[in-house]
Design an enzyme around this catalytic site. Structure first.
Site, PDB file in Angstrom:
ATOM      1  N   HIS A 156      26.772 -30.572   2.691  1.00 12.05           N
ATOM      2  CA  HIS A 156      28.074 -29.888   2.609  1.00 12.05           C
ATOM      3  C   HIS A 156      28.054 -28.973   1.395  1.00 12.05           C
ATOM      4  CE1 HIS A 156      32.753 -30.293   2.966  1.00 12.05           C
ATOM      5  NE2 HIS A 156      32.387 -29.065   2.601  1.00 12.05           N
ATOM      6  N   HIS A 216      28.732 -24.735   0.583  1.00 10.73           N
ATOM      7  CA  HIS A 216      29.024 -23.355   1.008  1.00 10.73           C
ATOM      8  C   HIS A 216      28.242 -22.435   0.082  1.00 10.73           C
ATOM      9  CE1 HIS A 216      32.539 -24.719   3.436  1.00 10.73           C
ATOM     10  NE2 HIS A 216      32.531 -25.695   2.551  1.00 10.73           N
ATOM     11  N   GLU A 249      40.457 -33.137   5.038  1.00 17.56           N
ATOM     12  CA  GLU A 249      40.396 -32.811   3.604  1.00 17.56           C
ATOM     13  C   GLU A 249      41.846 -32.774   3.112  1.00 17.56           C
ATOM     14  OE1 GLU A 249      38.953 -28.832   2.723  1.00 17.56           O
ATOM     15  OE2 GLU A 249      38.678 -29.290   0.592  1.00 17.56           O
ATOM     16  N   ASP A 264      31.475 -26.523  -3.259  1.00 18.62           N
ATOM     17  CA  ASP A 264      31.449 -25.202  -3.906  1.00 18.62           C
ATOM     18  C   ASP A 264      31.176 -25.422  -5.390  1.00 18.62           C
ATOM     19  OD1 ASP A 264      32.604 -23.423  -1.593  1.00 18.62           O
ATOM     20  OD2 ASP A 264      33.942 -25.153  -1.722  1.00 18.62           O
TER      21      ASP A 264
HETATM   22  N1  HPA Z   1      37.357 -26.513   2.443  1.00 21.99           N
HETATM   23  C1  HPA Z   1      37.621 -25.618   3.389  1.00 21.99           C
HETATM   24  N2  HPA Z   1      37.067 -24.422   3.414  1.00 21.99           N
HETATM   25  C2  HPA Z   1      36.189 -24.102   2.462  1.00 21.99           C
HETATM   26  C3  HPA Z   1      35.880 -24.985   1.468  1.00 21.99           C
HETATM   27  C4  HPA Z   1      36.489 -26.268   1.453  1.00 21.99           C
HETATM   28  O1  HPA Z   1      36.291 -27.126   0.583  1.00 21.99           O
HETATM   29  N3  HPA Z   1      34.971 -24.350   0.674  1.00 21.99           N
HETATM   30  C5  HPA Z   1      34.754 -23.140   1.196  1.00 21.99           C
HETATM   31  N4  HPA Z   1      35.500 -22.973   2.276  1.00 21.99           N
HETATM   32 ZN    ZN Z   2      33.611 -27.435   2.413  1.00 25.14          ZN
END
Ligand code: HPA
Ligand code: ZN
Length: 345
Positions: free
Chosen positions: A27, A29, A210, A289
């Site tokens: 996970h 990005h 989330e 991230d």
């Molecule tokens: N959640 C949703 N979208 C995203 C995230 C995340 O943590 N990071 C980058 N895009």
């Molecule tokens: Zn994410």
């Protein structure tokens, strides 16, 4: 709820042991690895004006109230990424950090709609990322895959179009995911897009639970056929769902520092990671991230140890879960599991 920091345990692995722990990152990005200094470097190179006077002033913005406040900055700063070389440099820098933090295999997300909308060609994005991944396999022994994410707060038509484009690049793209603003954009919207992706032979994952409710996790499984759930922490609110995740061995790609920084949990000591593990769910630790949330994957393991406690046995289980839940070949998984056995000593 825990309010005291757990007593330091003599059996807790050291910082260097957690960094060395062989792991897969599932996970991540790639646009979320854009560090402030690289933002300034690329802005200078590409002549992109920035509303910040210095690297320090930009870094001072990294204080978020929720997912949307992060996404606003994330989409704004990625505007400095313009060329194939920019994407290669971004990925190269991530991989150098990842190697230091024990990453042996990575399946990274990218957000092509956010680039194509700015006039950047999909092929430049994929080829730039891909060039750095090839170098990392050769020079660092890190294997990898690329997962195309649909932006759930963009239209379904836009997702269909980017899937069609992505299907011309299955030499590199192994799967699809779903990210961006979650609440109000349920998995059901993307049922047909996901069906087409699956029929084309792509692997499928989705962010769910989330900020969104546990019901989104169930829908991601039932309507999208998700093989893993990204985040998924709000599953703890639904006992039957937790039992199902455990029984079906659906891995959750949990990102503790992200959850803390985006206030999905008030303090790390309240994070449900170990609770899910104790219930038999295959949880993994990831960085999401890392440039924005204060740490790469090894840093996330250390933060978990310091806030929740972490035995070597549990750390090794989380690493094993990451290897087993990856889309690496069976041969590669066997190699990595052997490296993990050597770590355990
Ligand atoms: N959640 C949703 N979208 C995203 C995230 C995340 O943590 N990071 C980058 N895009
Ligand atoms: Zn994410």
């Amino acid at each position: 709820m825990t309010d005291a920091v757990p007593a330091p345990s003599p059996s807790a692995p050291s910082d260097s042991a957690l960094m060395a722990l062989p792991k897969a990152e599932l996970h991540l990005h790639i646009e979320g690895t854009l560090e402030p200094d690289l933002v300034f470097e690329l802005a200078g190179r590409n002549g992109v004006p920035l509303p910040y006077a210095s690297v320090e002033e930009l870094a001072a913005q990294y204080d978020f109230a929720d997912l949307q406040s992060f996404l606003d900055l994330y989409y704004a700063t990625m505007d400095v990424l313009r060329t194939k070389d920019d994407f290669a440099e971004l990925t190269r820098r991530y991989l150098a950090r990842a190697a230091e933090q024990g990453v042996r295999h990575v399946e990274l997300f990218f957000d092509p709609q956010a680039h194509v909308a700015r006039g950047v060609r999909l092929d430049d994005v994929v080829d730039g990322i891909g060039a750095a991944l090839d170098e990392a396999e050769r020079d660092l022994g890190i294997t990898s895959g690329i997962i195309l994410c649909f932006l759930r707060d963009e239209s379904v038509e836009s997702a269909e179009q980017i899937l069609s484009a992505g299907l011309t690049r299955t030499d590199r793209i192994i799967g699809v995911g779903l990210d961006s603003a979650e609440v109000g954009y349920p998995p059901a919207l993307f049922e047909a897009v996901y069906r087409r992706a699956r029929e084309a032979g792509l692997r499928v994952v989705a962010h769910a639970g989330e900020e969104g409710p546990a019901g989104y996790v169930r829908d991601a499984l039932d309507l999208l056929g998700a093989e893993r759930i990204d985040h998924g922490i709000r599953s703890v609110e639904d006992d039957a769902l937790v039992q199902r995740l455990a029984a079906e061995r659906i891995a959750l790609t949990v990102c503790p520092l992200s959850n803390l920084r985006l206030r999905a949990v008030p303090v790390l000591a309240d994070h449900p990671l170990h609770e899910l593990d104790d219930a038999g769910v295959a949880v993994t630790i990831n960085s999401d991230d890392p440039a924005y949330f204060g740490g790469y994957v090894g840093d996330n393991f250390i933060a978990v140890r310091d806030a929740l406690g972490l035995t070597a046995e549990r750390a090794a289980r989380y690493a094993r879960n990451s290897i087993e839940a990856s889309f690496a070949s069976d041969g590669r998984k066997a190699e990595l599991l052997q490296e993990l056995e050597a770590w355990r000593g």
